[in-house]
Design a protein around this motif. Structure first.
Motif, mmCIF file in Angstrom:
data_model
loop_
_atom_site.group_PDB
_atom_site.id
_atom_site.type_symbol
_atom_site.label_atom_id
_atom_site.label_comp_id
_atom_site.label_asym_id
_atom_site.label_seq_id
_atom_site.Cartn_x
_atom_site.Cartn_y
_atom_site.Cartn_z
ATOM 1 N N TRP A 149 -3.928 10.536 5.441
ATOM 2 C CA TRP A 149 -3.203 11.793 5.833
ATOM 3 C C TRP A 149 -1.505 11.798 5.744
ATOM 4 O O TRP A 149 -1.082 12.862 5.304
ATOM 5 N N SER A 150 -1.039 10.667 5.386
ATOM 6 C CA SER A 150 0.438 10.526 5.691
ATOM 7 C C SER A 150 0.866 9.993 3.939
ATOM 8 O O SER A 150 2.263 9.859 4.028
ATOM 9 N N THR A 184 5.517 13.205 6.598
ATOM 10 C CA THR A 184 5.589 12.199 7.433
ATOM 11 C C THR A 184 6.338 10.990 6.826
ATOM 12 O O THR A 184 6.559 10.045 7.509
ATOM 13 N N THR A 185 6.823 10.959 5.840
ATOM 14 C CA THR A 185 7.424 9.998 5.049
ATOM 15 C C THR A 185 8.311 10.561 4.024
ATOM 16 O O THR A 185 7.982 11.443 3.258
ATOM 17 N N THR A 205 1.430 -4.002 5.026
ATOM 18 C CA THR A 205 -0.150 -3.248 4.723
ATOM 19 C C THR A 205 0.295 -2.204 3.748
ATOM 20 O O THR A 205 1.364 -1.635 3.433
ATOM 21 N N ALA A 206 -0.852 -1.677 3.107
ATOM 22 C CA ALA A 206 -0.910 -0.847 1.943
ATOM 23 C C ALA A 206 -0.177 0.293 2.379
ATOM 24 O O ALA A 206 0.827 1.157 1.631
ATOM 25 N N THR A 207 -0.599 0.862 3.673
ATOM 26 C CA THR A 207 -0.019 2.140 3.945
ATOM 27 C C THR A 207 -0.189 2.301 5.459
ATOM 28 O O THR A 207 -0.534 1.483 6.208
ATOM 29 N N SER A 208 0.392 3.354 6.012
ATOM 30 C CA SER A 208 0.192 3.756 7.414
ATOM 31 C C SER A 208 -0.221 5.091 7.564
ATOM 32 O O SER A 208 0.047 6.001 7.057
ATOM 33 N N GLY A 257 -7.414 8.390 11.638
ATOM 34 C CA GLY A 257 -6.820 7.832 10.499
ATOM 35 C C GLY A 257 -7.946 7.579 9.455
ATOM 36 O O GLY A 257 -7.752 7.218 8.473
ATOM 37 N N GLY A 258 -9.195 7.174 9.968
ATOM 38 C CA GLY A 258 -10.267 6.916 9.224
ATOM 39 C C GLY A 258 -10.694 7.908 8.441
ATOM 40 O O GLY A 258 -11.492 7.835 7.431
#
Length: 646
Positions: free
Chosen positions: A41-42, A49-50, A308-311, A325-326
């Protein structure tokens, strides 16, 4: 253009000449379906979000259509969601509930199991491993209505005779049934009969090129282009020039800080741009419906570049979990003249909705007696309310990842979300988690005890859903051993141990360690010379070894060679000093071994918060033999901190 594409297009041309495509095509919209793999999602610029990721082409796509803020995958893992897109049915109904469609065993009917790992209260159903050709797929619908149909990229619903070519597609490139890209993103690859055109060619660049050739060949008639990207699924690999560029832009305070993953996202976005440019150049954009979505949430558990790969923040959890998030991700629908450009919708949509939606947009009737678990979201595309009561996510499995939940099913209703954890309570009863997402988007506050009547009402919806879909459900585990249960891992609070009223844990029986390694789960260990031989019975094989003395807190790597004839992902866990024995929560790195019978070297990097006093390896998720050698802990530079026997 690849030879495979040329052969497939010739077959498609011959098929058209047989008369099936006699339907008038001048006004039929083309359809391009772009499905990203593990895109969170981000992970785009859609929700701001980034600032780390660059996705100007996805933003360009959004400016042409409608962005959905509440778009849900039908599963937190890929194959179930892909089956939902192609059938319009829930994974609870098709029985495809895990991404096991690349494994050798062909399973066409889900079955319940009565036993499972001793640390689990509930069992896991046996998942279907192929998308049956009995389903009338989205591609078959397009083909039967005069469309040229092409599939490009990842499939993961079964090899021949369950490949795209048996499910309504005229073209399938690169005709690959694996769970991700074959070997790497940057050539050399390992696809059978599909070679790079140039050295160091990126697979997403090539897939976009093949898709362009398909559109150019079919520009005079309607086409359905199913572009299911390999990106951004592991393995984490990208163009070195892009990695170097993003490495200069890292903000240590931004949870998105992997230059390799950012480079993968840019290549994915470039491919989207290539498709848009082609539609514009061929003057097809005004008569083309475009759907863009992700198959599940972002992968925030594998590590790359020391992070981590992402957040998925502000959402909780990631791929393979039932938290937002899943299952929640980006989605855009473009239909010039029908969908308002640069618009947004907060309506809740799900993967199984796309099939009935496309039928309505194209004024095509479903087959006689054809039913869907999804609904048409055309009202939302017109700026109206869908008026739907609820959506359901069925995931009766328990991947050992942080934010872990046992087998579960969830329902979203308005602002509320209820998760039923099968047989997670006392005496085999279900356990529940309730969240108000409008007030608690991060799912930090379970209010199930505060609103018992709402829990009962929403659980009744779940029960009706399970009955209607004839879902094969988890059962109470006859092998459950309370002594091996680690309730803290569930993130749902401690569960009273009713099997041991004295509250004294019985000491579990353990086999004798082998070369310092303690086998547990579903495996046995042996030593052959300097090789540790692991024999897995499937399910959850793992083994651990304490260190002679704790190694101080520092970034370190676990290095080893492994030859495997098993299957599934793997994980490395570490036990930090001063942490309770249920030490594996939030201290793990997942990776994807090569289970091809050849020896491969692995380097798993992690950064513990405290001194490390034990290591655990979960080498696979299936039956088979694995041989590990030269196992050692080192610094990132290779200095040996500890060498494990044998």
């Amino acid at each position: 253009m690849s030879e495979l594409l040329q052969r497939s297009l010739l077959l498609g041309l011959l098929w058209c000449l047989c008369g099936t495509a006699a339907i008038a095509s001048e006004t039929k919209p083309n359809v391009v379906f772009i499905l990203a793999d593990d895109l969170g999602w981000s992970d785009t610029s859609l929700f701001q979000t980034t600032k780390f990721y660059k996705t100007p082409n996805i933003q360009r796509l959004a400016e042409r259509g409608m962005t959905f803020t509440h778009a849900y995958a039908s599963s937190p893992l890929c194959s179930p969601t892909r089956s939902a897109i192609l059938t319009g049915l829930s994974p609870a109904r098709t029985g495809i509930t895990t991404p096991n469609c690349h494994l050798p065993q062909v399973i066409l009917k889900a079955t319940a199991t009565r036993t499972g790992p001793a640390n689990q209260r509930a069992t896991f159903p046996s998942s279907v491993s192929r998308l049956s050709t009995e389903y009338y797929t989205l591609a078959e619908m397009f083909r039967d209505n005069g469309y040229a149909t092409g599939h490009f990229g990842k499939w993961h619903l079964g090899a021949t005779p369950y490949s795209p070519l048996e499910h309504g597609f005229d073209v399938d490139v690169p005709h690959w049934s694996g769970p991700g890209p074959a070997g790497s993103y940057v050539a050399p690859w390992k696809y059978p009969d599909f070679d790079p055109n140039t050295p160091n060619e990126h697979i997403e660049d090539r897939m976009a090129e093949e898709a362009v050739a398909f559109m150019e060949l079919n520009k005079g008639k309607p086409f359905f282009l199913n572009y299911w990207m390999f990106s951004v699924h592991a393995p984490f690999d990208a163009k070195q020039s892009l990695i170097d560029e993003y490495r200069k832009r890292i903000d240590p305070n931004d949870p998105q800080r992997s230059p390799t993953y950012a480079a993968m996202i840019e290549s994915m976005d470039d491919a989207v741009g290539t498709l848009l440019d082609t539609l514009d150049r061929l003057q097809l954009a005004e008569n083309t419906i475009i759907v863009f979505a992700s198959d599940n949430g972002g992968n925030m558990y594998n590590q790359v570049d020391g992070t981590t790969a992402t957040s998925n923040a502000p959402l909780r959890g990631g791929k393979a979990t039932m938290y937002e998030g899943g299952v929640r991700g980006p989605a855009v629908v473009v239909h010039p003249g029908v969908v308002e450009a640069n618009s947004r919708s907060d309506e809740v949509i799900q993967s199984s909705d796309f099939y009935p939606t496309l039928l309505e947009l194209l004024s095509i009737n479903p087959q006689p007696n054809q039913e869907f678990d999804g609904i048409s979201i055309v009202p939302a595309l017109q700026g109206k309310s869908l008026g739907r009561d609820a959506i359901f996510t069925y995931f009766p499995h328990s991947p050992p990842v942080p934010e872990w939940l046992p087998p579960a099913v969830s329902v979203h209703q308005n602002d509320w979300k209820l998760i039923r954890i099968f047989h997670g309570g006392e005496n085999g009863d279900h356990r529940y988690k309730l969240f108000n997402l409008s007030e608690d988007l991060g799912e930090q506050h379970d209010v199930s005890s505060k609103y018992p009547e709402r829990v009962d009402a929403m659980d009744a919806l779940i029960e009706t859903f399970l009955e209607n879909t004839q879902a094969v459900r988890p059962l109470p585990n006859q092998n459950f051993d309370p002594a091996k249960y680690q309730p803290a891992q569930e993130g749902i609070g401690r569960i009273k141990n009713t099997a041991n009223p004295s509250n004294q844990k019985p000491k579990p029986k353990r086999v004798k360690p082998v070369a310092g390694w303690q086998a547990d789960g579903t495996c046995t260990l042996a030593v052959d010379g300097d090789v540790l031989v692991v024999t897995s019975r499937g399910g959850d094989p793992y083994f651990s070894c304490p260190l002679p003395k704790p190694i101080r807190q520092q970034t370190m790597t676990l290095r080893f060679s492994m030859r495997s004839q098993s299957a599934g992902h793997a994980q490395v866990f570490w036990h930090e000093q001063g942490v309770a024995p249920a030490f594996y929560r939030d201290r793990s790195v997942r990776f994807d071994p090569e289970h091809d019978g050849r020896t491969h070297d692995y380097v798993i990097e992690f950064s513990p918060a405290k001194p490390v006093q034990a290591i655990r390896i979960d080498p696979s998720r299936a039956a088979g033999e694995m041989q590990l050698s030269n196992i050692r802990l080192t610094t990132p530079a290779g200095e040996v901190l500890h060498r494990f026997k044998p």
